[in-house]
Enzyme design. Structure first.
Site, PDB file in Angstrom:
ATOM      1  N   ARG A 271      42.701 -36.154 -53.268  1.00 45.49           N
ATOM      2  CA  ARG A 271      42.836 -35.574 -54.614  1.00 45.49           C
ATOM      3  C   ARG A 271      44.249 -35.050 -54.868  1.00 45.49           C
ATOM      4  O   ARG A 271      44.843 -35.323 -55.908  1.00 45.49           O
ATOM      5  CB  ARG A 271      41.825 -34.437 -54.811  1.00 45.49           C
ATOM      6  CG  ARG A 271      40.386 -34.908 -54.654  1.00 45.49           C
ATOM      7  CD  ARG A 271      39.375 -33.827 -54.989  1.00 45.49           C
ATOM      8  NE  ARG A 271      38.081 -34.134 -54.391  1.00 45.49           N
ATOM      9  CZ  ARG A 271      36.907 -33.818 -54.927  1.00 45.49           C
ATOM     10  NH1 ARG A 271      36.846 -33.187 -56.072  1.00 45.49           N
ATOM     11  NH2 ARG A 271      35.779 -34.119 -54.312  1.00 45.49           N
ATOM     12  N   GLU A 535      31.494 -43.805 -59.361  1.00 43.26           N
ATOM     13  CA  GLU A 535      31.466 -45.098 -58.677  1.00 43.26           C
ATOM     14  C   GLU A 535      31.017 -46.270 -59.547  1.00 43.26           C
ATOM     15  O   GLU A 535      31.579 -47.377 -59.457  1.00 43.26           O
ATOM     16  CB  GLU A 535      30.598 -45.020 -57.411  1.00 43.26           C
ATOM     17  CG  GLU A 535      31.194 -44.191 -56.276  1.00 43.26           C
ATOM     18  CD  GLU A 535      31.107 -42.686 -56.517  1.00 43.26           C
ATOM     19  OE1 GLU A 535      30.299 -42.259 -57.375  1.00 43.26           O
ATOM     20  OE2 GLU A 535      31.840 -41.922 -55.861  1.00 43.26           O
TER      21      GLU A 535
HETATM   22  C1  DMJ Z   1      35.338 -38.739 -54.869  1.00 43.46           C
HETATM   23  O1  DMJ Z   1      35.913 -37.602 -54.369  1.00 43.46           O
HETATM   24  C2  DMJ Z   1      35.783 -39.946 -54.120  1.00 43.46           C
HETATM   25  O2  DMJ Z   1      35.550 -41.077 -54.889  1.00 43.46           O
HETATM   26  C3  DMJ Z   1      35.127 -40.100 -52.791  1.00 43.46           C
HETATM   27  O3  DMJ Z   1      35.477 -41.285 -52.154  1.00 43.46           O
HETATM   28  C4  DMJ Z   1      33.637 -40.071 -52.958  1.00 43.46           C
HETATM   29  N1  DMJ Z   1      33.202 -38.933 -53.668  1.00 43.46           N
HETATM   30  C5  DMJ Z   1      33.855 -38.545 -54.874  1.00 43.46           C
HETATM   31  C6  DMJ Z   1      33.291 -39.130 -56.134  1.00 43.46           C
HETATM   32  O4  DMJ Z   1      31.960 -39.326 -56.155  1.00 43.46           O
END
Ligand code: DMJ
Length: 635
Positions: A271, A535
Site C-alpha cells: 500500500r 478482486e
Molecule cells: C488488498 O490489500 C490486496 O489486493 C491484497 O492482495 C488482498 N487483499 C486486499 C484487497 O482485497
C-alpha cells in the site's frame, strides 16, 4: 337543481334534471358543462381538480412507458441496448410482480440502511436466507438508485435470470453494445464515487488510516495516512487534480515514517511503498520517490531472520522486527508478494539490497518441499525457512498473491526469469488438477480448497483476482486455455455478486456439487460480509482490456451501482457491510478500507476507460494493491 345539503359533499347533477332542454350539439355540451362547473361550490371544484390531478399522476408511468415503446425505434436495437436509461418518472409501488424480463423499475429507495436506518430483520434460519436468495438475480436486474439519485434501469443488460445461462458467446452477450456516451457517464460515476469517498475521508479522517463513515471518525492501523497514500495514484488516474494536490501537500508537510510504530511488512509494502512508487512514476515528482526510499529502508529489518524469510512486523521507528506474538511463522502470500515493490526500489535507487532480500525469498520458496503440483501451503517458518501447517492448499487468503507475483515479477523483469515462469505454469496446472470443479446445477467453474486430501468447495472472494491474472498471462504469451479458464472464472465471480440480494459478493461462498442441488452458491452466516474488495472488478478490467467484450463493463457498472446502493454513506464515504443477503438491512460495519480507493474505484475507472494507453499493460504491471509499476526496459 338542488343545492347540495352540505358543502363538504360533492353533488353532481346530470343534464336533464335541471333547466334547459337537451340537445347533443357540441356547443350545448360545452355550455352545459361550464354551467354545471360554475354551479359547484369552491370546495367541490377544488376537490374535483385534486382528483383529476391524482388520476393524471397515477397514469403517467403507463403512458410514458407506452410512448417510449412507440418512439424508441427499431425494436431489435431497443432490446439489445445496454445503456441505462435515466427514468425521471415516479415508480408505482403496488404493482403485482412482473416476470423478470418485463420489469423495468424497482420501487426500492437506496441506500436503505445507511439513510433510513431500518431495524434489522433477523433471518429466521439459513433456509429462509436461501429462499430469499432464489430471487436475488431478479432483484439485481431491477432498476436501482444511481449515484445521482436517479432511478436507473438495469434491465437492458445481457444477463439472463437463470444461474449460469449467461455464458460467453450466448446470443445475448454477442449483442452487447455500449455507446461511447454511456461509458463516459459510467466513468463520471466512478469519479463521483471517489469524490464522495474522499469527502468522508477528508471531513472525518484526514491524515489517518481509515475512515469510519458512520461514526464520522477514523481508525488507525499504522498511523500513516494509509487511505491517503493508497489513493494518490487513483486520483491521478481519475484526473482529480485538485484532490491530488491537497493530498500531495499533506504528504510533503505531514507524512513521516520516523515513528515508533509496528507495521505489517506486506501491507505497508503493497500500500505505502507501492503507492508512493507508482505515484512517483505517474507524476515524476521526486517527493514520492524520497518517501518511498524512506519507508523501504525502514522496512528492511524484517529480513533479519535466521532463514532470511522476513518477519511479518517491523517497528519502522526503532528498526526492529518480529513475528506475531503467537508464532514464528509468516504467511506465504505476504513474504512472496513484496517483490515487485522492492525490486523496483532497487532499480530506481541503484541500491541492490532491496532486490537481493526479496529475491532470496523467492529462491528459497522455489526450492522448498511441501508443494502440491506447484501449489504452496499457507505458512512458512522464519527460523528454519520451511513450510508449516502443510497439506492445506488454497488460492484464497494467505496464498493468493504468491501466484499473482510469480507471473507479475516475470512480466516486470522482461519475461526472462524462467524459474518464476516455471513455478507459475506449474501452479496453474496444480489448480486445474486439484482445485478446479464445477457447481451444480448450472456448472459454474470454481476454485475450491484442499485440506489433507479432502476437497472443499469453498472459494474466497479473494480468489477472484485469478481470472485477471490468468488473462494477463495469456496476453503475455502463455497458453490460450488460460484465457478460457479466465473467462469461466470471471463468470463465476460475477455470479457471486449478482446472485446475492444486494448484488454484492460475500467474503466467502460454498458451491454445491451434488446432483439435485437447486442452487449453485451457498453462503454461511459468518461469511456474508463485503469489505468493498476489488478482486472481481480488477479481473473485469483485465478481461475487458484483452477481449473488448462489453459485457464485462456492464457487469462492472452493475457492481458499482450496488456499492452505491448498499454501502454509500450519505455524509461521505462508503462502508463495509455485514450482510450481503439482506437488502433491507445490510448492516454497515462502519469502515472504509483503503483498498476501496486504492483498488476498487481505480479498476472500475480503468474498466470504463476507452484509452488503452491509460496505464498500458505493455508498459505497466499492477502490484497487488493496484499500484502500477513500470515493466523494465529491456536494456
Ligand atoms: C488488498 O490489500 C490486496 O489486493 C491484497 O492482495 C488482498 N487483499 C486486499 C484487497 O482485497
Amino acid at each position: 337543481m338542488h343545492p347540495p345539503s352540505r358543502q363538504d359533499y360533492i353533488s353532481i347533477n346530470f343534464a336533464g334534471q335541471g333547466s334547459g332542454s337537451y340537445n347533443n350539439s357540441k356547443q350545448w355540451r360545452r355550455q352545459s358543462c361550464w354551467r354545471k362547473w360554475k354551479q359547484l361550490s369552491r370546495l367541490q371544484r377544488s376537490l374535483i381538480l385534486v382528483l383529476l390531478f391524482i388520476c393524471g399522476i397515477a397514469s403517467y408511468p403507463a403512458v410514458t412507458e407506452q410512448l417510449r415503446g412507440l418512439t424508441d425505434g427499431d425494436p431489435e436495437t431497443k432490446s439489445n441496448s445496454v445503456f441505462p436509461h435515466v427514468l425521471p418518472e415516479a415508480v408505482k409501488q403496488d404493482q403485482p410482480p412482473l416476470p423478470t424480463s418485463q420489469r423495468k423499475l424497482s420501487n426500492k429507495r437506496g441506500p436503505p440502511v445507511l439513510q433510513n436506518r431500518l431495524q434489522k430483520k433477523e433471518n429466521a434460519s439459513n433456509t429462509v436466507v436461501e429462499d430469499k436468495a432464489s430471487d436475488s438475480k431478479k432483484e439485481g436486474e431491477e432498476g436501482v438508485i444511481s449515484w445521482r439519485g436517479a432511478v436507473i434501469d438495469t434491465d437492458q443488460a445481457t444477463e439472463s435470470t437463470k444461474d449460469g445461462e449467461n455464458k460467453e458467446g450466448s446470443p445475448a452477450n454477442q449483442k452487447v453494445q455500449l455507446s461511447v456516451k454511456s461509458v463516459a457517464i459510467w466513468r463520471e460515476a466512478v469519479q463521483e464515487a471517489f469524490r464522495h469517498a474522499w469527502k468522508g475521508y477528508k471531513d472525518f479522517a484526514w491524515g489517518h488510516d481509515e475512515l469510519r463513515p458512520l461514526s464520522k471518525s477514523y481508525s488507525e492501523w499504522f498511523g500513516l495516512g494509509l487511505t491517503l497514500i493508497d489513493a494518490l495514484d487513483t486520483m491521478w488516474i481519475l484526473g482529480l487534480k485538485e484532490e491530488f494536490e491537497e493530498a500531495k501537500t499533506w504528504v510533503a508537510a505531514e507524512l513521516t515514517f520516523n515513528k515508533n510504530v509496528d507495521v505489517n511488512l506486506f501491507e505497508s509494502t503493497i500500500r505505502i511503498l507501492g503507492g508512493l512508487l507508482s505515484t512517483y512514476h505517474l507524476t515524476g515528482d521526486t517527493l514520492f520517490l524520497d518517501k518511498a526510499k524512506d519507508i523501504g529502508s525502514r522496512l528492511m529489518p524484517a529480513f533479519n531472520t535466521p532463514s532470511k524469510i522476513p518477519y511479518s512486523d517491523v517497528n519502522i521507528g526503532k528498526g526492529t522486527a518480529h513475528p506475531p506474538r503467537w508464532t514464528s511463522d509468516s504467511t506465504v502470500a505476504e513474504v512472496t508478494s513484496i517483490q515487485l515493490e522492492f525490486r523496483e526500489l532497487s532499480r530506481l535507487t541503484q541500491e541492490p539490497q532491496y532486490q537481493a532480500a526479496v529475491a532470496e525469498v523467492m529462491k528459497q520458496v522455489h526450492k522448498l518441499d511441501g508443494k502440491l503440483d506447484g501449489l504452496v501451503p499457507m505458512f512458512i517458518n522464519t527460523n528454519n525457512g520451511q513450510f508449516t501447517h502443510q497439506g492445506i492448499y488454497t488460492l484464497g487468503a494467505r496464498a493468493d498473491s504468491y501466484y499473482e507475483y510469480l507471473l507479475k515479477q516475470w512480466i516486470q523483469g522482461g519475461k526472462k526469469e524462467n524459474e518464476l515462469l516455471e513455478d507459475y505454469l506449474q501452479a496453474i496446472e496444480g489448480v486445474k488438477n486439484n482445485l478446479l470443479q464445477k457447481s451444480s446445477p448450472n456448472g459454474l467453474t470454481f476454485v475450491g480448497e484442499l485440506s489433507h486430501g479432502q476437497f472443499s468447495p469453498k472459494m474466497d472472494h479473494l480468489v477472484c483476482f485469478l481470472p485477471g491474472t490468468l488473462a494477463l498471462g495469456a496476453y503475455n504469451g502463455l497458453p490460450a486455455d488460460h484465457m478460457d479458464l479466465a473467462k469461466q472464472l470471471m463468470e463465476t465471480c460475477y455470479q457471486m455478486y449478482i446472485q446475492m440480494e444486494t448484488g454484492l459478493s460475500p467474503e466467502i461462498v460454498h458451491f454445491n456439487m451434488h446432483q439435485g442441488s437447486t442452487r449453485d452458491i451457498e453462503v454461511k452466516l459468518a461469511d456474508r460480509h463485503n469489505l468493498l474488495r476489488p478482486e472481481t472488478v480488477e479481473s473485469l478490467f483485465y478481461l475487458y482490456r484483452f477481449t473488448k467484450d462489453q459485457k464485462y463493463r456492464e457487469w462492472g457498472w452493475r457492481i458499482l451501482q450496488n456499492f452505491n446502493k448498499y454501502t454509500k454513506v450519505s455524509s461521505g464515504g462508503y462502508t463495509s457491510i455485514n450482510n450481503v443477503r439482506d437488502p433491507d438491512y445490510p448492516s454497515p460495519r462502519d469502515k472504509m478500507e483503503s483498498f476501496f480507493l486504492g483498488e476498487t474505484l481505480k479498476y472500475l475507472y480503468l474498466l470504463f476507460s476507452d484509452d488503452p494507453n491509460l496505464i498500458s499493460l505493455d508498459q505497466y504491471v499492477f502490484n497487488t494493491e493496484a499500484h502500477p509499476l513500470p515493466i523494465w526496459p529491456s536494456n
